[in-house]
Design an enzyme around this catalytic site. Structure first.
Site, PDB file in Angstrom:
ATOM      1  N   LYS A   1      17.503  -6.476  36.349  1.00  0.00           N
ATOM      2  CA  LYS A   1      16.597  -6.786  37.794  1.00  0.00           C
ATOM      3  C   LYS A   1      17.058  -5.403  38.453  1.00  0.00           C
ATOM      4  CE  LYS A   1      15.582 -10.963  36.833  1.00  0.00           C
ATOM      5  NZ  LYS A   1      14.226 -11.153  36.603  1.00  0.00           N
TER       6      LYS A   1
ATOM      7  N   ASP B   1       9.868 -11.515  31.043  1.00  0.00           N
ATOM      8  CA  ASP B   1      10.422 -11.507  32.481  1.00  0.00           C
ATOM      9  C   ASP B   1       9.793 -10.484  32.981  1.00  0.00           C
ATOM     10  OD1 ASP B   1      12.076 -12.478  34.249  1.00  0.00           O
ATOM     11  OD2 ASP B   1      13.544 -11.100  33.882  1.00  0.00           O
TER      12      ASP B   1
ATOM     13  N   HIS C   1       7.662  -8.455  37.995  1.00  0.00           N
ATOM     14  CA  HIS C   1       8.376  -9.717  37.514  1.00  0.00           C
ATOM     15  C   HIS C   1       7.471 -10.635  36.914  1.00  0.00           C
ATOM     16  CE1 HIS C   1      11.439 -13.086  38.491  1.00  0.00           C
ATOM     17  NE2 HIS C   1      11.731 -12.591  37.483  1.00  0.00           N
TER      18      HIS C   1
ATOM     19  N   CYS D   1      11.040 -20.668  36.536  1.00  0.00           N
ATOM     20  CA  CYS D   1       9.815 -21.604  36.766  1.00  0.00           C
ATOM     21  C   CYS D   1       8.915 -21.558  35.499  1.00  0.00           C
ATOM     22  CB  CYS D   1       8.891 -21.067  38.014  1.00  0.00           C
ATOM     23  SG  CYS D   1       9.730 -21.354  39.810  1.00  0.00           S
TER      24      CYS D   1
ATOM     25  N   TYR E   1      28.399 -11.779  36.036  1.00  0.00           N
ATOM     26  CA  TYR E   1      27.011 -12.646  35.701  1.00  0.00           C
ATOM     27  C   TYR E   1      26.045 -11.697  35.439  1.00  0.00           C
ATOM     28  CZ  TYR E   1      23.083 -15.606  35.742  1.00  0.00           C
ATOM     29  OH  TYR E   1      21.787 -15.939  35.491  1.00  0.00           O
TER      30      TYR E   1
ATOM     31  N   ARG F   1      22.799 -14.717  40.195  1.00  0.00           N
ATOM     32  CA  ARG F   1      22.601 -13.562  41.115  1.00  0.00           C
ATOM     33  C   ARG F   1      22.834 -13.758  42.783  1.00  0.00           C
ATOM     34  NH1 ARG F   1      17.882 -12.965  42.309  1.00  0.00           N
ATOM     35  NH2 ARG F   1      16.792 -14.668  40.866  1.00  0.00           N
TER      36      ARG F   1
ATOM     37  N   ARG G   1      22.455 -19.630  30.409  1.00  0.00           N
ATOM     38  CA  ARG G   1      21.718 -18.717  29.756  1.00  0.00           C
ATOM     39  C   ARG G   1      21.846 -18.594  28.344  1.00  0.00           C
ATOM     40  NH1 ARG G   1      17.814 -16.175  33.483  1.00  0.00           N
ATOM     41  NH2 ARG G   1      18.265 -16.995  35.510  1.00  0.00           N
TER      42      ARG G   1
ATOM     43  N   SER H   1      11.854 -16.872  39.479  1.00  0.00           N
ATOM     44  CA  SER H   1      12.960 -17.114  38.630  1.00  0.00           C
ATOM     45  C   SER H   1      13.029 -18.628  38.224  1.00  0.00           C
ATOM     46  CB  SER H   1      14.188 -16.627  38.932  1.00  0.00           C
ATOM     47  OG  SER H   1      14.072 -15.370  39.510  1.00  0.00           O
TER      48      SER H   1
HETATM   49  C1  OXD Z   1      15.723 -14.060  36.996  1.00  0.00           C
HETATM   50  C2  OXD Z   1      16.275 -13.903  35.584  1.00  0.00           C
HETATM   51  O1  OXD Z   1      16.862 -14.441  38.084  1.00  0.00           O
HETATM   52  O2  OXD Z   1      15.318 -13.427  35.145  1.00  0.00           O
HETATM   53  O3  OXD Z   1      14.473 -14.186  37.563  1.00  0.00           O
HETATM   54  O4  OXD Z   1      17.436 -13.910  35.057  1.00  0.00           O
HETATM   55 MN    MN Z   2      13.494 -13.223  36.044  1.00  0.00          MN
END
Ligand code: OXD
Ligand code: MN
Length: 651
Positions: free
Chosen positions: A270, A337, A290, A314, A261, A112, A432, A312
């Site tokens: 998001k 998420d 989130h 974590c 991406y 991102r 991912r 993100s």
């Molecule tokens: C983030 C995702 O970046 O979930 O938080 O992809």
């Molecule tokens: Mn996320």
């Protein structure tokens, strides 16, 4: 480069590689409309509602694609697009698994891009708080509506020439749920279509819903083309130098240019579910967060649901799919998420839905040891991005060493032969998997329940190597909101940051706030004044505390159930199990269930509250609030900071 119309042959099993690369000329009829002679190669423009038709036609006018394809979300459509992407070099087959594919992006398009992501409103103050004079806002970037139009004009005219424009009707949340919302994404990326089919409910069913509901979020995405240059990497077109992602919450519009991406291009996630979603939620009186959502059944058969907000990368996916190390506990996943939460008129509790339909999870670190349920989820019907590949037709990433069959060789995410001695990583740290949620073996039976699941606890957390204990509980709702506001965590590879600095990430929403953070805090605080509300308890967790030798003090993963067990006992009202400290309630001696743990846990260090650390922490939070929120900081949050400051002196 071949385009979609060349690939309209019949469905063939996608694991049959010879048929995957077979090309057959168009057989299905092509419909023409009167828009610059652009052909509709799939679907019928006449079947769209006037508002949707207008949205499509105006963007055909702007972007000038060669064809328009209205997506139906079918298996056959997906197979044809997959073949197209294989022929274009965007996807490579992974024959070791069923229907899995690998995309390798342009190395400049891997995460991102927060610095190029904007909320566009009439007044700056709708988007960002009153920062201290001269200080840049770290809680969102503002752009005027005029500049948004200018940015569109500079990038979009003709940007889809030679490309097919795909129209993706999608629903965030189960179609028909009162908590769900509809959207339409226009894109020239077949990778986006294939990924949106996994991540959202997409296609005919939604098109039908759109015929009667003209209220949808408009999302426009273009891969872009670099000015005066050809694409560096034709199999992953993008325009990294001019990438921009803009949101207009007043018109419920998202415009994204230049990046393929996921976080920048799968606009349901998001951009819609968090940024535009949080604005809609504020207006309509609910929360778009989130957060993962999970259900826990204890050995007595009592089931409760919790949500957890971590920044993100974590470990939200790992916690959402936790395999309990304590016997008798069952964890089931609702989402990994994003949570949309509304007060239920009957129960008075916050009820949550997962607006997504799939997992777009960080691959490195995922293994049979850390997340066995993810490993059972991702090896069919998955699009992998920027992971490494193996000579036996599979994938590899850091953490998968033990799963690697002997004798296989590895090709890294740049497509180059790789071995560990090279000192680089085989997979990009933000690589991912994009997998359907219903493949996860522990999906909760209610994960698609139209009224959502009732929430009893909210966890906030981050990566804190020092000072922050394993778990503590807020004294009350205002204190809990303060814990969310003062969250900090080590930076990760999910965005464009480098290094391991500790960043403020309030509510794990720092990159995703749709509006002024001060107003967001006010919105959270206001829930306690709702009539008949049954608010969840709020906790802070930290699985990542280290000792002086840099070793983690807590085993984490499946053993995190021990923390959830304590959380649930607190929710049940077990007052014996906690003691009060200056920062909140922590487990009383012996209250954390450590039975059967292989290693010795240094509880003393794990829960130690160093005075120096907390004095500095309070100062840093105060400095941050003053710089970033200024006079928009609600008084109850400022009062919480003052109260903590006073309590910390007694440490
Ligand atoms: C983030 C995702 O970046 O979930 O938080 O992809
Ligand atoms: Mn996320």
């Amino acid at each position: 480069m071949p385009e979609f119309s060349e690939f309209c042959d019949d469905y063939a099993p996608s694991s049959d590689l010879s048929s995957v690369v077979k090309r057959v000329k168009v057989q299905s009829p092509i419909f023409y409309n009167n828009l610059r002679g652009v052909s509709i190669v799939h679907g019928h423009i006449d079947s769209l509602s006037p508002k949707l038709r207008e949205f499509v036609e105006s963007n055909v006018e702007l972007c000038r694609p060669s064809h328009v394809h209205i997506c139906d979300g079918s298996e056959a459509e997906n197979t044809k697009l997959t073949r197209l992407m294989v022929s274009q070099g965007t996807l490579r087959p992974l024959p070791k698994y069923k229907n899995c594919w690998l995309a390798l992006t342009n190395p400049k398009d891997v995460a991102r891009v927060e610095s190029r992501t904007f909320m566009c409103t009439r007044n700056r103050s709708e988007t960002v708080s009153k920062t201290r004079a001269g200080a840049a806002s770290k809680l969102g970037n503002w752009m005027s509506l005029e500049d948004m139009q200018l940015a569109i004009k500079e990038r979009f005219p003709g940007c889809m020439e030679g490309h097919t424009m795909y129209v993706i009707p999608f629903s965030m949340g189960p179609v028909g749920s009162p908590l769900s919302k509809l959207g339409v994404e226009i894109t020239d990326s077949p990778y986006v279509v294939a990924s949106m089919r996994i991540m959202t409910r997409m296609g005919s069913q939604v098109l039908k819903a759109l015929a009667t509901n003209c209220d949808f979020v408009k999302a426009l995405h273009a891969l872009g083309r670099p000015l005066g240059k050809t694409h560096e990497n034709p199999s992953w077109p993008c325009d990294p130098e001019r990438t921009i992602i803009m949101h207009n919450p007043e018109a419920n519009e998202i415009v994204s240019y230049g990046s393929g991406y996921g976080g920048n291009s799968l606009l349901g996630k998001k951009c819609f579910a968090l940024r535009i979603g949080s604005c809609i939620a504020k207006k309509e009186g609910w929360l778009a967060e989130h957060m993962l959502i999970l259900g826990i059944t204890n050995p007595q058969g009592v089931k409760r649901y919790i949500v957890a907000a971590f920044p993100s990368a974590c470990g939200k996916t790992n916690l959402a799919m936790l395999q309990s190390s304590l016997p008798g506990y069952k964890v089931e996943c609702v989402g990994d998420d994003i949570a949309w939460m509304k007060v239920h008129p009957r129960t008075g509790k916050l009820h949550a839905i997962n607006p997504e339909n799939g997992f777009f999870g960080v691959a490195p670190g995922t293994s049979t040891e850390t997340n066995p349920n993810a490993m059972k989820t991702v090896f069919s019907n998955t699009v992998f991005t920027n992971v490494a590949s193996t000579s036996d037709g599979g994938v590899f990433w850091e953490g998968m060493e033990k799963e690697l069959p002997p004798g296989v060789s590895i090709t890294d995410w740049h497509g180059k032969a790789w071995n560990k001695s090279m000192g680089t990583t085989a997979a990009h740290p933000n690589s991912r998997f994009c997998s359907p949620a219903n493949q996860c073996p522990i999906m909760d039976p209610a994960w698609e329940a139209s009224e959502g699941v009732p929430i009893d606890a909210i966890l906030f957390g981050g990566r804190r190597p020092a000072g922050v204990p394993l778990v503590y509980e807020a004294f009350d709702w205002d204190h809990g909101v303060f814990l969310g506001a003062s969250m900090r965590s080590e930076a990760t590879a999910a965005a464009e940051f480098k290094g391991k600095m500790i960043m403020h990430d309030p509510f794990a929403m720092r990159p995703f706030f749709g509006y002024n953070f001060g107003h967001y805090l006010q919105h959270w605080l206001s829930f306690k004044d709702r009539p008949n509300i049954q608010l969840p308890k709020i906790f802070h967790v930290n699985w990542f505390r280290k000792n002086d030798q840099g070793k983690f003090l807590w085993p984490g993963f499946g053993d995190n159930i021990r923390v959830l067990d304590w959380v649930l006992r607190r929710v049940e009202g077990d007052s014996e199990s906690a003691v009060k400290t200056p920062i909140g309630y922590v487990p009383a001696p012996g209250a954390l269930n450590l039975e059967g743990l292989q290693e010795n846990i240094d509880l003393q260090q794990l829960f130690h509250l160093p005075k120096d650390f907390w004095t500095q922490e309070v100062e840093e939070i105060g400095r941050y609030f003053e710089e970033q929120v200024g006079e928009d900081l609600p008084k109850p949050v400022a009062a919480q900071l003052e109260a903590l400051k006073a309590r910390v002196t007694s440490l």
